[in-house]
Design a protein around this motif. Structure first.
Motif, PDB file in Angstrom:
ATOM      1  N   GLU A  92     -28.637 -26.725 -75.472  1.00 43.58           N
ATOM      2  CA  GLU A  92     -29.456 -27.742 -75.915  1.00 43.58           C
ATOM      3  C   GLU A  92     -28.549 -28.883 -76.641  1.00 43.58           C
ATOM      4  OE1 GLU A  92     -32.752 -26.549 -78.324  1.00 43.58           O
ATOM      5  OE2 GLU A  92     -33.443 -28.434 -78.055  1.00 43.58           O
ATOM      6  N   ARG A  93     -28.827 -30.209 -76.326  1.00 47.08           N
ATOM      7  CA  ARG A  93     -28.033 -31.668 -76.709  1.00 47.08           C
ATOM      8  C   ARG A  93     -26.905 -31.613 -76.162  1.00 47.08           C
ATOM      9  NH1 ARG A  93     -29.352 -32.516 -83.130  1.00 47.08           N
ATOM     10  NH2 ARG A  93     -28.574 -34.642 -82.135  1.00 47.08           N
ATOM     11  N   SER A  94     -26.713 -30.926 -75.126  1.00 43.10           N
ATOM     12  CA  SER A  94     -25.299 -31.294 -74.288  1.00 43.10           C
ATOM     13  C   SER A  94     -25.700 -32.480 -73.531  1.00 43.10           C
ATOM     14  CB  SER A  94     -24.945 -30.166 -73.728  1.00 43.10           C
ATOM     15  OG  SER A  94     -25.835 -29.691 -72.514  1.00 43.10           O
ATOM     16  N   PHE A  95     -24.576 -33.055 -73.115  1.00 45.22           N
ATOM     17  CA  PHE A  95     -24.607 -34.269 -72.089  1.00 45.22           C
ATOM     18  C   PHE A  95     -23.962 -33.776 -71.087  1.00 45.22           C
ATOM     19  CE2 PHE A  95     -25.184 -39.064 -71.997  1.00 45.22           C
ATOM     20  CZ  PHE A  95     -25.040 -39.152 -70.751  1.00 45.22           C
ATOM     21  N   VAL A  96     -24.409 -33.389 -69.716  1.00 44.24           N
ATOM     22  CA  VAL A  96     -23.766 -32.717 -68.835  1.00 44.24           C
ATOM     23  C   VAL A  96     -23.864 -33.871 -67.624  1.00 44.24           C
ATOM     24  CG1 VAL A  96     -23.936 -31.022 -66.789  1.00 44.24           C
ATOM     25  CG2 VAL A  96     -24.744 -30.815 -69.183  1.00 44.24           C
ATOM     26  N   SER A  97     -22.348 -34.372 -67.218  1.00 41.75           N
ATOM     27  CA  SER A  97     -22.561 -35.151 -66.006  1.00 41.75           C
ATOM     28  C   SER A  97     -22.061 -34.302 -64.823  1.00 41.75           C
ATOM     29  CB  SER A  97     -20.876 -35.902 -66.226  1.00 41.75           C
ATOM     30  OG  SER A  97     -21.164 -36.782 -67.480  1.00 41.75           O
ATOM     31  N   ILE A  98     -22.740 -34.925 -63.606  1.00 42.83           N
ATOM     32  CA  ILE A  98     -22.888 -34.055 -62.550  1.00 42.83           C
ATOM     33  C   ILE A  98     -22.236 -34.963 -61.328  1.00 42.83           C
ATOM     34  CG2 ILE A  98     -24.069 -32.822 -60.605  1.00 42.83           C
ATOM     35  CD1 ILE A  98     -26.235 -32.770 -63.022  1.00 42.83           C
ATOM     36  N   VAL A  99     -20.897 -34.503 -60.704  1.00 43.26           N
ATOM     37  CA  VAL A  99     -20.271 -35.099 -59.753  1.00 43.26           C
ATOM     38  C   VAL A  99     -20.333 -34.316 -58.453  1.00 43.26           C
ATOM     39  CG1 VAL A  99     -18.985 -36.706 -61.385  1.00 43.26           C
ATOM     40  CG2 VAL A  99     -17.916 -34.552 -60.575  1.00 43.26           C
ATOM     41  N   GLY A 100     -19.752 -34.938 -57.398  1.00 39.34           N
ATOM     42  CA  GLY A 100     -19.480 -34.230 -56.310  1.00 39.34           C
ATOM     43  C   GLY A 100     -19.643 -35.156 -54.985  1.00 39.34           C
ATOM     44  N   PRO A 101     -19.113 -34.720 -53.763  1.00 36.24           N
ATOM     45  CA  PRO A 101     -19.499 -35.498 -52.587  1.00 36.24           C
ATOM     46  C   PRO A 101     -20.884 -35.745 -52.219  1.00 36.24           C
ATOM     47  CG  PRO A 101     -18.606 -33.279 -52.179  1.00 36.24           C
ATOM     48  CD  PRO A 101     -18.641 -33.375 -53.622  1.00 36.24           C
ATOM     49  N   SER A 102     -20.970 -36.810 -51.667  1.00 38.25           N
ATOM     50  CA  SER A 102     -22.358 -37.154 -50.972  1.00 38.25           C
ATOM     51  C   SER A 102     -22.854 -36.059 -50.304  1.00 38.25           C
ATOM     52  CB  SER A 102     -22.184 -38.404 -50.206  1.00 38.25           C
ATOM     53  OG  SER A 102     -23.330 -39.067 -49.869  1.00 38.25           O
TER      54      SER A 102
ATOM     55  N   ILE B 254     -16.234 -41.158 -61.688  1.00 40.37           N
ATOM     56  CA  ILE B 254     -15.815 -40.048 -62.595  1.00 40.37           C
ATOM     57  C   ILE B 254     -15.169 -40.667 -63.919  1.00 40.37           C
ATOM     58  CG2 ILE B 254     -13.537 -38.577 -62.416  1.00 40.37           C
ATOM     59  CD1 ILE B 254     -15.221 -38.025 -60.289  1.00 40.37           C
ATOM     60  N   SER B 255     -14.770 -41.590 -64.227  1.00 38.52           N
ATOM     61  CA  SER B 255     -14.675 -42.121 -65.350  1.00 38.52           C
ATOM     62  C   SER B 255     -15.973 -42.065 -66.218  1.00 38.52           C
ATOM     63  CB  SER B 255     -13.812 -43.450 -65.565  1.00 38.52           C
ATOM     64  OG  SER B 255     -14.409 -44.319 -65.091  1.00 38.52           O
ATOM     65  N   GLU B 256     -17.090 -42.444 -65.813  1.00 41.65           N
ATOM     66  CA  GLU B 256     -18.437 -42.460 -66.388  1.00 41.65           C
ATOM     67  C   GLU B 256     -18.526 -41.074 -66.765  1.00 41.65           C
ATOM     68  OE1 GLU B 256     -21.639 -45.232 -65.376  1.00 41.65           O
ATOM     69  OE2 GLU B 256     -22.345 -43.512 -64.394  1.00 41.65           O
ATOM     70  N   ALA B 257     -18.451 -40.072 -65.954  1.00 43.75           N
ATOM     71  CA  ALA B 257     -18.699 -38.638 -65.988  1.00 43.75           C
ATOM     72  C   ALA B 257     -17.922 -38.135 -67.193  1.00 43.75           C
ATOM     73  CB  ALA B 257     -18.251 -37.851 -64.902  1.00 43.75           C
ATOM     74  N   PHE B 258     -16.505 -38.554 -67.277  1.00 48.57           N
ATOM     75  CA  PHE B 258     -15.767 -38.084 -68.408  1.00 48.57           C
ATOM     76  C   PHE B 258     -16.067 -38.746 -69.809  1.00 48.57           C
ATOM     77  CE2 PHE B 258     -13.644 -35.933 -65.137  1.00 48.57           C
ATOM     78  CZ  PHE B 258     -13.425 -34.640 -65.366  1.00 48.57           C
ATOM     79  N   ASN B 259     -16.479 -40.232 -69.559  1.00 46.49           N
ATOM     80  CA  ASN B 259     -16.698 -40.709 -70.747  1.00 46.49           C
ATOM     81  C   ASN B 259     -18.012 -40.465 -71.498  1.00 46.49           C
ATOM     82  OD1 ASN B 259     -15.860 -43.089 -71.990  1.00 46.49           O
ATOM     83  ND2 ASN B 259     -15.895 -44.355 -70.507  1.00 46.49           N
ATOM     84  N   LEU B 260     -18.844 -40.178 -70.848  1.00 44.52           N
ATOM     85  CA  LEU B 260     -20.199 -39.873 -71.363  1.00 44.52           C
ATOM     86  C   LEU B 260     -20.249 -38.245 -71.603  1.00 44.52           C
ATOM     87  CD1 LEU B 260     -22.662 -42.026 -69.504  1.00 44.52           C
ATOM     88  CD2 LEU B 260     -21.145 -42.791 -71.816  1.00 44.52           C
ATOM     89  N   GLY B 261     -20.027 -37.522 -70.799  1.00 46.37           N
ATOM     90  CA  GLY B 261     -20.352 -36.156 -70.838  1.00 46.37           C
ATOM     91  C   GLY B 261     -19.557 -35.104 -71.614  1.00 46.37           C
ATOM     92  N   THR B 262     -20.232 -33.960 -72.245  1.00 46.68           N
ATOM     93  CA  THR B 262     -19.581 -33.094 -72.901  1.00 46.68           C
ATOM     94  C   THR B 262     -19.428 -31.926 -72.013  1.00 46.68           C
ATOM     95  OG1 THR B 262     -21.723 -32.088 -73.391  1.00 46.68           O
ATOM     96  CG2 THR B 262     -21.060 -33.759 -75.077  1.00 46.68           C
ATOM     97  N   ARG B 263     -20.052 -32.091 -71.012  1.00 49.74           N
ATOM     98  CA  ARG B 263     -19.386 -31.035 -69.796  1.00 49.74           C
ATOM     99  C   ARG B 263     -19.594 -31.798 -68.539  1.00 49.74           C
ATOM    100  NH1 ARG B 263     -23.488 -25.826 -69.368  1.00 49.74           N
ATOM    101  NH2 ARG B 263     -22.114 -24.387 -67.786  1.00 49.74           N
ATOM    102  N   VAL B 264     -18.678 -31.352 -67.660  1.00 47.90           N
ATOM    103  CA  VAL B 264     -18.904 -32.219 -66.310  1.00 47.90           C
ATOM    104  C   VAL B 264     -18.801 -31.083 -65.393  1.00 47.90           C
ATOM    105  CG1 VAL B 264     -17.460 -33.579 -64.565  1.00 47.90           C
ATOM    106  CG2 VAL B 264     -17.382 -34.187 -67.130  1.00 47.90           C
ATOM    107  N   LEU B 265     -19.887 -31.196 -64.651  1.00 44.93           N
ATOM    108  CA  LEU B 265     -20.071 -30.119 -63.380  1.00 44.93           C
ATOM    109  C   LEU B 265     -19.733 -30.798 -61.943  1.00 44.93           C
ATOM    110  CD1 LEU B 265     -23.555 -28.729 -64.128  1.00 44.93           C
ATOM    111  CD2 LEU B 265     -21.308 -27.650 -64.575  1.00 44.93           C
ATOM    112  N   THR B 266     -19.112 -30.140 -61.067  1.00 43.91           N
ATOM    113  CA  THR B 266     -18.466 -30.489 -59.532  1.00 43.91           C
ATOM    114  C   THR B 266     -19.310 -29.755 -58.891  1.00 43.91           C
ATOM    115  OG1 THR B 266     -16.602 -31.133 -60.394  1.00 43.91           O
ATOM    116  CG2 THR B 266     -16.799 -31.358 -58.256  1.00 43.91           C
TER     117      THR B 266
END
Ligand SMILES: Nc1ncnc2c1ncn2[C@@H]1O[C@H](COP(=O)(O)OP(=O)(O)OP(=O)(O)O)[C@@H](O)[C@H]1O
Length: 268
Positions: A29-39, A202-214
């Motif tokens: 709860e209250r995490s900010f999860v960024s999700i990246v990965g190829p198309s 990617i920089s948006e993912a790290f800038n905002l996320g408390t967790r980054v999933l690929t």
């Protein structure tokens, strides 16, 4: 921190095409999860599962420990890259619409005190996202950044616990993106949201996320690309310090790249 959303051995298949496989995640709860990965790695499909728009072929998704309902509920809001808002309604009516649907499911029209309350709530929400002066404008009269602010207001008016963002800033200019980053972080904190955001940046993912999933495929069959699905192959939990260090390193790389380009231009 307790898991608000958990994915337990989740698979998503369309016919014989496996899009996602063995997704095993607990989202605090209250995490900010960024999700990246190829198309094509299934990032949007993953969001649709979390929204309840799509059902897993196998496995379970739990919200607060109970199976996710089969349809999108008010506890989950969503913002897409484009076209989240109704073009024929003003900004105010766009945001009021959700209140009207809840208050009058058959006609979507409220009257008297109920209407005034819905109007005030919508106007306050629009002010919160910086659109206090644009209540009577139609989406076509708003810039891209303003339209995304409107889409965020529309998603937040239902007071969701989970906000799903599918490349929400992908179509915006860099300066506007930074304003939107500040806005979304402010709303994340003030509304105690849990955010899942798909991005290609990617920089948006790290800038905002408390967790980054690929998301990517762990295994590939070159003769049958549809045979195996993607899953979260990297899962990085970020402390504020670590996130700042990564963002700083990225900015340094950008600065260096710029000075190399400028140096070359000067020597020509
Ligand atoms: N309704 C559907 N029927 C069949 N295949 C689908 C369906 N929806 C998605 N797919 C397939 O699932 C795969 C993953 O799509 P998805 O849009 O989730 O990927 P993505 O990682 O979000 O891609 P992108 O970064 O390009 O937006 C793609 O190969 C897509 O063609």
């Amino acid at each position: 921190m307790s898991a608000l959303l958990s994915f337990q051995n989740v698979w998503l298949e369309y016919g014989d095409k496996v899009v996602l496989e063995r997704v095993e995640l607990a989202i605090a709860e209250r995490s900010f999860v960024s999700i990246v990965g190829p198309s094509g790695a299934g990032k949007s499909s993953f969001l649709r599962l979390a929204l309840g728009q799509e059902r897993p072929t196998r496995g379970k998704i739990l919200l607060d420990g109970t199976p996710l309902p089969g349809e999108c509920g008010p506890d989950r809001g969503v913002v897409f890259q484009r076209y989240s808002v109704f073009p024929h309604l003003t900004a105010l009516r766009n945001v009021m619409f959700e209140r009207e649907c809840v208050g009058a499911p058959l006609t979507a029209r409220l009257f008297g005190a109920d209407r005034r309350r819905a109007r005030d709530e919508a106007a306050a929400m629009l002010a919160e996202v910086g659109l206090g002066d644009a209540l009577d404008l139609y989406p076509a009269q708003l810039s891209g950044g303003m339209q995304q602010r409107l889409a965020i207001a529309q998603a937040l008016i239902a007071r969701p616990r989970v906000l799903l963002l599918d490349e929400p800033f992908g179509a915006l200019d860099p300066g506007i993106r930074q304003d939107m980053h500040r806005l979304i972080l402010k709303l994340w904190e003030e509304h105690a949201l849990t955010v899942l955001m798909v991005t290609h940046d990617i920089s948006e993912a790290f800038n905002l996320g408390t967790r980054v999933l690929t998301f990517d495929k762990r295994r590939v069959d070159p003769h049958a690309p549809h045979r195996f699905g993607a899953t979260a192959v990297y899962d990085l939990h970020l402390t504020r310090k670590r996130r700042e260090a990564i963002v700083e390193a990225q900015q340094e790389v950008l600065r260096l790249t710029e000075s190399v380009i400028t140096g070359k231009e000067e020597s020509l």
